[in-house]
Structures are given as structure tokens and as C-alpha cells.
Enzyme design. Structure first.
Site, PDB file in Angstrom:
ATOM      1  N   GLU A 212      -6.597   4.776   8.095  1.00 30.97           N
ATOM      2  CA  GLU A 212      -6.389   6.187   7.737  1.00 30.97           C
ATOM      3  C   GLU A 212      -7.638   6.776   7.075  1.00 30.97           C
ATOM      4  OE1 GLU A 212      -2.701   5.543   5.661  1.00 30.97           O
ATOM      5  OE2 GLU A 212      -1.761   5.056   7.576  1.00 30.97           O
TER       6      GLU A 212
ATOM      7  N   HIS B 192      -9.317   1.208   5.292  1.00 34.64           N
ATOM      8  CA  HIS B 192      -8.029   1.404   5.960  1.00 34.64           C
ATOM      9  C   HIS B 192      -8.225   2.369   7.124  1.00 34.64           C
ATOM     10  CE1 HIS B 192      -3.928   2.611   6.755  1.00 34.64           C
ATOM     11  NE2 HIS B 192      -3.546   1.519   6.115  1.00 34.64           N
TER      12      HIS B 192
ATOM     13  N   SER C  37       3.664  -2.170  10.251  1.00 36.33           N
ATOM     14  CA  SER C  37       5.115  -2.234  10.467  1.00 36.33           C
ATOM     15  C   SER C  37       5.742  -3.570  10.072  1.00 36.33           C
ATOM     16  CB  SER C  37       5.460  -1.892  11.924  1.00 36.33           C
ATOM     17  OG  SER C  37       5.102  -0.547  12.206  1.00 36.33           O
TER      18      SER C  37
ATOM     19  N   GLY D 216       2.816   2.191  10.719  1.00 36.55           N
ATOM     20  CA  GLY D 216       3.806   3.251  10.542  1.00 36.55           C
ATOM     21  C   GLY D 216       4.576   3.619  11.800  1.00 36.55           C
TER      22      GLY D 216
ATOM     23  N   ASN E 155       0.866  -1.184   0.000  1.00 32.81           N
ATOM     24  CA  ASN E 155       0.000   0.000   0.000  1.00 32.81           C
ATOM     25  C   ASN E 155       0.904   1.237   0.000  1.00 32.81           C
ATOM     26  OD1 ASN E 155      -1.794   2.048   0.576  1.00 32.81           O
ATOM     27  ND2 ASN E 155      -2.292   1.332   2.646  1.00 32.81           N
TER      28      ASN E 155
ATOM     29  N   GLU F 144      -5.115  -4.957  10.840  1.00 38.26           N
ATOM     30  CA  GLU F 144      -4.080  -3.942  11.027  1.00 38.26           C
ATOM     31  C   GLU F 144      -4.326  -3.203  12.349  1.00 38.26           C
ATOM     32  OE1 GLU F 144      -2.197  -2.767   7.026  1.00 38.26           O
ATOM     33  OE2 GLU F 144      -3.927  -1.496   7.308  1.00 38.26           O
TER      34      GLU F 144
ATOM     35  N   LYS G 168       0.059   4.255  -0.224  1.00 38.32           N
ATOM     36  CA  LYS G 168      -0.582   5.431   0.395  1.00 38.32           C
ATOM     37  C   LYS G 168      -0.376   6.665  -0.498  1.00 38.32           C
ATOM     38  CE  LYS G 168      -0.073   3.188   4.808  1.00 38.32           C
ATOM     39  NZ  LYS G 168       0.056   3.282   6.252  1.00 38.32           N
TER      40      LYS G 168
HETATM   41  P1  PGA Z   1       3.093   0.257   7.522  1.00 32.98           P
HETATM   42  O1  PGA Z   1       1.593   0.453   6.981  1.00 32.98           O
HETATM   43  O2  PGA Z   1       3.599  -1.030   6.935  1.00 32.98           O
HETATM   44  O3  PGA Z   1       3.836   1.461   7.023  1.00 32.98           O
HETATM   45  O4  PGA Z   1       2.999   0.176   9.006  1.00 32.98           O
HETATM   46  C1  PGA Z   1       0.718  -0.631   6.844  1.00 32.98           C
HETATM   47  C2  PGA Z   1      -0.617  -0.181   6.310  1.00 32.98           C
HETATM   48  O5  PGA Z   1      -1.100   0.880   6.720  1.00 32.98           O
HETATM   49  O6  PGA Z   1      -1.216  -0.875   5.459  1.00 32.98           O
END
Ligand code: PGA
Length: 252
Positions: free
Chosen positions: A101, A99, A214, A175, A13, A169, A15
Site C-alpha cells: 500500500e 508494504h 488474507s 484484503g 498491521n 505478501e 493500517k
Molecule cells: P490482510 O492484510 O490480512 O487484510 O489481507 C495483510 C497486510 O496487508 O499486511
């Protein structure tokens, strides 16, 4: 990697990262994976404006392309939105919905997420439905309740193993460099598998459940080795071909 169950998926992803200059990364990844025997599917989900370019870079390779979000309607007066049908036409085979976010920054509820997942399935895309608890919810011992509730409310009727992927997640792991323990991952994935059985019958056992938050080359084998972990949704570590390859290689 010995894991029984559905064929795993490793999805990147991107983003709100990506540019024409970054097209070299999927090109590099495809070259590095060319002769590698893989026991998983691989996908990248770039921003919508470069989807077609990424798709064309990956033409003739086995790396799939997905969208990061979609509207629930196929077309209409929805400024700034993109429909699942548009993603399909641009060459996508899946789209991420729900997601954290999107849930946080755009106020998306489980009901909205379910309608987006339904739209994805309607358009012939796989809906990658994200769920996960916040740190407060984990500290309060509510993780399993929250995940079960989100799953039930975000999964549309008519979901099958072929048109649905669940991504667990934990919001606090995205992140941050933090990850749950393997026991915590196994516990939540076990719960999701059980709930999927109740919600989808026999299809629930074949539906892929990804872990996200992560994931990087150094922890991928351990996380992916847990029961009912059928791949990963990768953010930061999917941006550079070499980093992403380190994760994908768990499935060689
Ligand atoms: P990350 O994000 O691997 O940067 O922690 C994962 C995600 O939000 O899908």
C-alpha cells in the site's frame, strides 16, 4: 505446530484503523494470552497517533508494538513523516517498511524501501520488509523473478537475522480473501530462503519470513505449516482480539 527454524512472529498491521475506543482489543488480547504458552512472538502495529497508548495498555505483557512506516532520516523538514528514532522512543521494537500500500499509494521504490529499512536498523528497530507480486506479474509467470528482484533491492547492507524480517505478501491476496495455494506459498518462501542465504550468508537461514495476505483463523494453520513460513503479517483479522487470537493459537 512443528516448524523448524527461527522463532515465528505473528504481527498485526492495523493500517489506518484504530482509535481510543479500540484500545480494548489489545487489552483483551493480552488477557486472553496471559496463561497461554506460545511458540511465537506477537506484535501489533497500530497507527502512530495511538502507539503510545497501545504500548501502555500492553505494558508488562509479552505483546510487542511496531510502527507501520518510517522516514529514512532521523529528523528534519519532512512534514507528516515519522522517523525510526521516534518510533523507537515511543516504545516500538519494529517497523513495517515497503508494504504494497505504501509502494502503490506513495510511489515507494525498492531503493526507498531499502533506505527506510536501513533507518529502522540504525534506530535499533527490526525492519519488517514487505515484498510480493501483483496479479498481472503472477499471471505472466514472473512471480519468482519479481520477488527475488524486490528482495535484493529492498534489503540494506548490514541486515542480520536479528534486525530484519521479510514479509511475503502477494499484492492480490491483501484484503481480498484470496490466498495462494500452499504449494505456491512454499515455492516463494523456498526461493526467499535461498536468496537470503546468498545475500546474508549464514544469517539468511535464521531470518524470519512471514506470509501475509488474507490470513485468518481458518487458513492460518495450513499457511503457517509450509516450509520456511515463520509467521504471519495479518491485516483485517488483527483488528479484533478474538480473530487475531485464532491465528496466534497456531503456535501453541
Ligand atoms: P490482510 O492484510 O490480512 O487484510 O489481507 C495483510 C497486510 O496487508 O499486511
Amino acid at each position: 505446530m512443528a516448524s523448524e527454524g527461527p522463532r515465528p512472529l505473528v504481527a498485526g498491521n492495523w493500517k489506518m484503523n484504530g482509535s481510543v475506543a479500540m484500545l480494548k482489543e489489545p487489552r483483551l488480547l493480552a488477557a486472553m494470552l496471559k496463561d497461554v504458552k506460545l511458540k511465537a512472538d506477537v506484535m501489533v502495529c497500530p497507527p502512530a497517533v495511538i502507539l503510545r497508548r497501545v504500548k501502555s495498555v500492553l505494558k508488562g505483557t509479552r505483546i510487542k508494538v511496531g510502527g507501520q512506516d518510517c522516514h529514512w532520516n532521523p529528523l528534519g523538514a519532512h512534514t507528516g513523516d515519522i522517523s525510526a528514532e521516534m518510533l523507537k522512543e515511543a516504545g516500538c521494537s519494529a517497523v513495517i517498511v515497503g508494504h504494497s500500500e505504501r509502494r502503490t499509494n506513495h510511489g515507494e521504490t525498492d531503493e526507498i524501501v531499502a533506505s527506510k529499512a536501513k533507518a529502522a536498523q540504525r534506530a535499533g528497530l527490526v525492519a519488517i520488509i514487505c515484498i510480493g507480486e501483483t496479479l498481472e506479474e503472477r499471471k505472466a509467470g514472473k512471480t519468482l523473478d519479481v520477488v527475488a528482484r524486490q528482495l535484493k533491492a529492498s534489503l540494506p547492507e548490514g541486515s542480520t537475522a536479528a534486525n530484519t524480517v521479510i514479509a511475503y505478501e502477494p499484492v492480490w491476496a491483501i484484503g481480498t480473501g484470496l490466498t495462494p495455494t500452499t504449494a505456491e506459498v512454499a515455492e516463494v518462501h523456498g526461493l526467499i530462503r535461498k536468496e537470503l542465504g546468498q545475500l546474508m550468508g549464514g544469517e539468511g537461514g535464521q531470518t524470519r519470513i512471514l506470509y501475509g495476505g488474507s490470513v485468518k483463523a481458518s487458513n492460518a494453520a495450513e499457511l503457517m505449516g509450509q516450509p520456511h513460513v515463520n509467521g504471519a503479517l495479518v491485516g483485517g483479522a488483527s483488528l479484533k482480539a478474538a480473530d487475531f487470537l485464532g491465528i496466534i493459537k497456531v503456535y501453541t
